[in-house]
Design a protein around this motif. Structure first.
Motif, short mmCIF file in Angstrom:
data_model
loop_
_atom_site.label_atom_id
_atom_site.label_comp_id
_atom_site.label_asym_id
_atom_site.label_seq_id
_atom_site.Cartn_x
_atom_site.Cartn_y
_atom_site.Cartn_z
N ILE A 193 9.24 4.10 19.43
CA ILE A 193 7.95 4.66 19.00
C ILE A 193 8.13 5.45 17.70
CG2 ILE A 193 6.22 6.41 19.59
CD1 ILE A 193 6.50 5.47 22.51
N LEU A 194 9.19 6.25 17.61
CA LEU A 194 9.42 7.05 16.40
C LEU A 194 9.71 6.15 15.20
CD1 LEU A 194 11.53 9.97 17.88
CD2 LEU A 194 9.16 10.04 17.10
N GLU A 195 10.47 5.07 15.41
CA GLU A 195 10.74 4.13 14.31
C GLU A 195 9.45 3.48 13.82
OE1 GLU A 195 13.68 1.57 16.02
OE2 GLU A 195 15.34 2.86 15.38
N LEU A 196 8.55 3.13 14.76
CA LEU A 196 7.27 2.55 14.36
C LEU A 196 6.43 3.56 13.58
CD1 LEU A 196 6.16 0.50 17.51
CD2 LEU A 196 6.90 -0.37 15.30
N GLN A 197 6.45 4.82 14.01
CA GLN A 197 5.70 5.85 13.29
C GLN A 197 6.25 6.03 11.87
OE1 GLN A 197 5.76 9.44 15.60
NE2 GLN A 197 4.27 8.68 17.08
N ILE A 198 7.57 6.03 11.75
CA ILE A 198 8.18 6.16 10.42
C ILE A 198 7.78 4.98 9.54
CG2 ILE A 198 10.39 6.07 9.19
CD1 ILE A 198 11.56 7.73 11.51
N GLN A 199 7.82 3.77 10.11
CA GLN A 199 7.46 2.58 9.35
C GLN A 199 6.00 2.65 8.91
OE1 GLN A 199 7.85 -1.00 11.63
NE2 GLN A 199 7.44 -2.32 9.89
N ARG A 200 5.09 3.06 9.81
CA ARG A 200 3.67 3.17 9.44
C ARG A 200 3.46 4.22 8.36
NH1 ARG A 200 1.90 4.31 14.72
NH2 ARG A 200 2.70 2.60 15.92
N ARG A 201 4.17 5.33 8.45
CA ARG A 201 4.00 6.38 7.44
C ARG A 201 4.54 5.94 6.09
NH1 ARG A 201 5.28 11.72 11.14
NH2 ARG A 201 3.39 11.50 12.39
N LYS A 202 5.64 5.20 6.08
CA LYS A 202 6.16 4.68 4.81
C LYS A 202 5.17 3.70 4.21
CE LYS A 202 11.12 5.27 5.54
NZ LYS A 202 12.41 4.59 5.74
N GLN A 203 4.57 2.86 5.03
CA GLN A 203 3.56 1.93 4.53
C GLN A 203 2.36 2.68 3.99
OE1 GLN A 203 2.76 -0.62 7.88
NE2 GLN A 203 4.47 -2.01 7.42
N ALA A 204 1.96 3.76 4.67
CA ALA A 204 0.82 4.55 4.19
C ALA A 204 1.15 5.20 2.85
CB ALA A 204 0.45 5.62 5.22
N VAL A 205 2.37 5.71 2.69
CA VAL A 205 2.77 6.31 1.43
C VAL A 205 2.77 5.27 0.32
CG1 VAL A 205 4.73 7.33 0.21
CG2 VAL A 205 4.07 8.23 2.44
N GLU A 206 3.30 4.07 0.59
CA GLU A 206 3.29 3.00 -0.40
C GLU A 206 1.87 2.60 -0.76
OE1 GLU A 206 5.80 1.73 -2.15
OE2 GLU A 206 7.04 3.25 -1.15
N ASP A 207 0.98 2.56 0.23
CA ASP A 207 -0.41 2.22 -0.04
C ASP A 207 -1.07 3.28 -0.91
OD1 ASP A 207 -2.71 0.54 0.32
OD2 ASP A 207 -3.49 2.05 1.72
N ILE A 208 -0.78 4.55 -0.63
CA ILE A 208 -1.34 5.64 -1.45
C ILE A 208 -0.82 5.55 -2.88
CG2 ILE A 208 -1.28 8.15 -1.78
CD1 ILE A 208 -1.39 8.39 1.29
N LYS A 209 0.48 5.28 -3.04
CA LYS A 209 1.06 5.15 -4.39
C LYS A 209 0.41 3.99 -5.14
CE LYS A 209 5.68 7.03 -3.50
NZ LYS A 209 7.10 6.69 -3.39
N ARG A 210 0.24 2.86 -4.46
CA ARG A 210 -0.37 1.70 -5.09
C ARG A 210 -1.80 2.01 -5.51
NH1 ARG A 210 -3.58 -1.91 -3.20
NH2 ARG A 210 -3.20 -1.39 -1.03
N ARG A 211 -2.56 2.66 -4.66
CA ARG A 211 -3.95 3.00 -4.98
C ARG A 211 -4.02 4.02 -6.11
NH1 ARG A 211 -7.87 1.68 -0.61
NH2 ARG A 211 -6.69 0.46 0.90
N ARG A 212 -3.08 4.97 -6.12
CA ARG A 212 -3.05 5.95 -7.20
C ARG A 212 -2.77 5.27 -8.54
NH1 ARG A 212 1.98 9.46 -7.53
NH2 ARG A 212 2.52 7.68 -8.79
N GLU A 213 -1.80 4.35 -8.55
CA GLU A 213 -1.50 3.63 -9.79
C GLU A 213 -2.68 2.80 -10.25
OE1 GLU A 213 2.00 1.45 -8.79
OE2 GLU A 213 3.30 3.22 -8.87
N GLU A 214 -3.37 2.17 -9.30
CA GLU A 214 -4.55 1.38 -9.64
C GLU A 214 -5.65 2.28 -10.20
OE1 GLU A 214 -7.84 -1.45 -7.42
OE2 GLU A 214 -5.91 -1.10 -6.45
N ALA A 215 -5.84 3.45 -9.59
CA ALA A 215 -6.86 4.39 -10.09
C ALA A 215 -6.50 4.88 -11.49
CB ALA A 215 -7.00 5.57 -9.13
N GLN A 216 -5.22 5.17 -11.73
CA GLN A 216 -4.79 5.61 -13.07
C GLN A 216 -5.01 4.50 -14.09
OE1 GLN A 216 -0.74 6.83 -12.41
NE2 GLN A 216 -1.30 8.97 -12.01
N ARG A 217 -4.71 3.26 -13.70
CA ARG A 217 -4.91 2.13 -14.61
C ARG A 217 -6.39 1.98 -14.95
NH1 ARG A 217 -6.62 -2.72 -13.75
NH2 ARG A 217 -6.37 -2.62 -11.50
#
Length: 168
Positions: free
Chosen positions: A132-156
Protein backbone atom coordinates in the motif's frame (compact mmCIF):
# COMPACT_ATOMS: atom_id res chain seq x y z
CA UNK A 1 -50.06 9.06 26.09
CA UNK A 2 -46.74 10.58 24.98
CA UNK A 3 -43.71 8.47 24.23
CA UNK A 4 -40.17 9.55 23.48
CA UNK A 5 -38.62 8.52 20.19
CA UNK A 6 -35.14 8.48 21.72
CA UNK A 7 -33.97 7.71 25.26
CA UNK A 8 -32.75 10.62 27.39
CA UNK A 9 -29.04 11.44 27.15
CA UNK A 10 -26.74 9.91 29.75
CA UNK A 11 -26.16 12.13 32.80
CA UNK A 12 -22.47 12.74 32.07
CA UNK A 13 -23.33 15.13 29.22
CA UNK A 14 -23.49 17.81 31.93
CA UNK A 15 -19.71 17.50 32.32
CA UNK A 16 -19.33 19.15 28.89
CA UNK A 17 -21.58 22.20 29.43
CA UNK A 18 -18.67 24.70 29.54
CA UNK A 19 -16.72 23.02 26.72
CA UNK A 20 -17.25 25.84 24.18
CA UNK A 21 -15.87 28.48 26.54
CA UNK A 22 -13.11 26.30 27.99
CA UNK A 23 -12.20 23.13 26.05
CA UNK A 24 -9.94 22.04 28.93
CA UNK A 25 -12.96 21.76 31.28
CA UNK A 26 -13.97 18.39 29.82
CA UNK A 27 -12.82 15.29 31.69
CA UNK A 28 -9.90 13.30 30.33
CA UNK A 29 -10.78 10.15 28.38
CA UNK A 30 -10.26 6.90 30.25
CA UNK A 31 -6.90 5.18 29.78
CA UNK A 32 -6.72 2.37 27.22
CA UNK A 33 -7.46 -1.09 28.53
CA UNK A 34 -4.41 -3.28 29.04
CA UNK A 35 -4.43 -6.98 29.80
CA UNK A 36 -7.62 -9.00 29.96
CA UNK A 37 -11.18 -7.71 29.98
CA UNK A 38 -14.71 -9.11 29.71
CA UNK A 39 -17.02 -8.06 26.90
CA UNK A 40 -20.49 -9.61 26.43
CA UNK A 41 -19.54 -12.49 28.70
CA UNK A 42 -16.35 -13.42 26.82
CA UNK A 43 -12.82 -13.00 28.12
CA UNK A 44 -10.53 -11.06 25.79
CA UNK A 45 -6.96 -9.81 26.00
CA UNK A 46 -5.21 -6.83 24.47
CA UNK A 47 -2.07 -8.92 23.93
CA UNK A 48 -1.98 -9.95 20.28
CA UNK A 49 -0.44 -13.39 20.75
CA UNK A 50 -1.41 -16.50 18.83
CA UNK A 51 -1.94 -19.29 21.37
CA UNK A 52 -0.10 -22.51 20.61
CA UNK A 53 -1.96 -25.62 19.58
CA UNK A 54 -1.04 -27.28 22.90
CA UNK A 55 -2.66 -24.39 24.80
CA UNK A 56 -5.81 -25.05 22.77
CA UNK A 57 -5.67 -28.78 23.50
CA UNK A 58 -4.86 -29.76 19.92
CA UNK A 59 -2.07 -32.11 18.84
CA UNK A 60 0.49 -30.38 16.61
CA UNK A 61 1.26 -32.28 13.40
CA UNK A 62 4.18 -30.16 12.19
CA UNK A 63 7.57 -29.61 13.89
CA UNK A 64 7.88 -27.14 16.73
CA UNK A 65 10.34 -24.28 16.79
CA UNK A 66 10.96 -20.89 15.23
CA UNK A 67 12.47 -22.19 11.97
CA UNK A 68 9.40 -23.72 10.37
CA UNK A 69 9.34 -24.06 6.59
CA UNK A 70 5.73 -22.91 6.16
CA UNK A 71 5.52 -23.75 2.48
CA UNK A 72 6.73 -27.32 3.03
CA UNK A 73 4.53 -27.89 6.06
CA UNK A 74 1.43 -26.46 4.38
CA UNK A 75 1.98 -28.68 1.35
CA UNK A 76 2.52 -31.69 3.58
CA UNK A 77 -0.65 -31.02 5.57
CA UNK A 78 -2.58 -30.41 2.36
CA UNK A 79 -1.47 -33.76 0.93
CA UNK A 80 -2.32 -35.46 4.20
CA UNK A 81 -5.75 -33.80 4.14
CA UNK A 82 -6.40 -35.05 0.61
CA UNK A 83 -5.38 -38.56 1.63
CA UNK A 84 -7.66 -38.51 4.67
CA UNK A 85 -10.59 -37.25 2.61
CA UNK A 86 -10.10 -40.11 0.16
CA UNK A 87 -9.90 -42.53 3.07
CA UNK A 88 -13.10 -41.04 4.49
CA UNK A 89 -14.90 -41.60 1.20
CA UNK A 90 -13.70 -45.24 1.18
CA UNK A 91 -14.82 -45.73 4.79
CA UNK A 92 -18.23 -44.19 4.05
CA UNK A 93 -18.72 -46.65 1.20
CA UNK A 94 -17.34 -49.80 2.86
CA UNK A 95 -17.79 -49.29 6.64
CA UNK A 96 -20.15 -46.32 7.27
CA UNK A 97 -20.18 -46.87 11.04
CA UNK A 98 -16.43 -46.11 11.33
CA UNK A 99 -16.45 -42.61 9.82
CA UNK A 100 -16.10 -40.69 13.11
CA UNK A 101 -12.36 -41.34 13.54
CA UNK A 102 -11.65 -40.15 9.99
CA UNK A 103 -13.67 -36.98 10.55
CA UNK A 104 -11.69 -36.30 13.76
CA UNK A 105 -8.42 -36.78 11.85
CA UNK A 106 -9.57 -34.36 9.15
CA UNK A 107 -10.62 -31.87 11.82
CA UNK A 108 -7.16 -32.13 13.42
CA UNK A 109 -5.48 -31.49 10.06
CA UNK A 110 -7.72 -28.47 9.43
CA UNK A 111 -6.92 -27.04 12.87
CA UNK A 112 -3.18 -27.43 12.17
CA UNK A 113 -3.55 -25.81 8.73
CA UNK A 114 -5.54 -22.99 10.26
CA UNK A 115 -2.93 -22.42 12.97
CA UNK A 116 -0.08 -22.38 10.43
CA UNK A 117 -1.93 -19.86 8.28
CA UNK A 118 -2.75 -17.69 11.30
CA UNK A 119 0.93 -17.63 12.27
CA UNK A 120 1.62 -16.10 8.84
CA UNK A 121 -0.84 -13.22 9.41
CA UNK A 122 1.75 -10.74 10.78
CA UNK A 123 3.95 -11.30 7.74
CA UNK A 124 0.94 -10.86 5.46
CA UNK A 125 -0.02 -7.64 7.24
CA UNK A 126 3.50 -6.22 6.84
CA UNK A 127 3.63 -7.20 3.16
CA UNK A 128 0.21 -5.63 2.54
CA UNK A 129 1.25 -2.43 4.30
CA UNK A 130 4.48 -2.25 2.28
CA UNK A 131 2.50 -2.73 -0.94
CA UNK A 132 0.00 0.00 0.00
CA UNK A 133 2.81 2.43 0.87
CA UNK A 134 4.63 1.68 -2.40
CA UNK A 135 1.41 2.39 -4.33
CA UNK A 136 0.96 5.67 -2.45
CA UNK A 137 4.54 6.69 -3.25
CA UNK A 138 4.01 5.81 -6.91
CA UNK A 139 0.75 7.83 -7.07
CA UNK A 140 2.39 10.82 -5.41
CA UNK A 141 5.34 10.72 -7.81
CA UNK A 142 2.90 10.62 -10.72
CA UNK A 143 1.00 13.56 -9.22
CA UNK A 144 4.24 15.55 -8.87
CA UNK A 145 5.19 14.76 -12.48
CA UNK A 146 1.71 15.81 -13.62
CA UNK A 147 2.00 19.09 -11.70
CA UNK A 148 5.44 19.76 -13.21
CA UNK A 149 4.14 19.02 -16.71
CA UNK A 150 1.14 21.32 -16.24
CA UNK A 151 3.34 24.06 -14.79
CA UNK A 152 5.68 23.88 -17.80
CA UNK A 153 2.69 23.96 -20.15
CA UNK A 154 1.27 26.99 -18.32
CA UNK A 155 4.64 28.77 -18.50
CA UNK A 156 4.89 28.00 -22.22
CA UNK A 157 1.39 29.40 -22.83
CA UNK A 158 2.18 32.51 -20.80
CA UNK A 159 5.30 33.10 -22.91
CA UNK A 160 3.27 32.60 -26.11
CA UNK A 161 0.60 35.02 -24.95
CA UNK A 162 3.25 37.59 -23.91
CA UNK A 163 4.88 37.19 -27.31
CA UNK A 164 1.52 37.66 -29.01
CA UNK A 165 0.75 40.77 -26.94
CA UNK A 166 4.18 42.30 -27.60
CA UNK A 167 3.86 41.57 -31.31
CA UNK A 168 0.65 43.57 -31.64
Amino acid sequence: MATAAYPPPPPYYRLYKDYLQNPNSAPEPPPPIEGTYICFGGNYTTDDVLPSLEEQGVRQLYPKGPNIDFKKELRSLNRELQLHILELSDVLVERPSQYARRVEDISLIFKNLHHLLNSLRPHQARATLIHILELQIQRRKQAVEDIKRRREEAQRRLKESLGTLEGQ
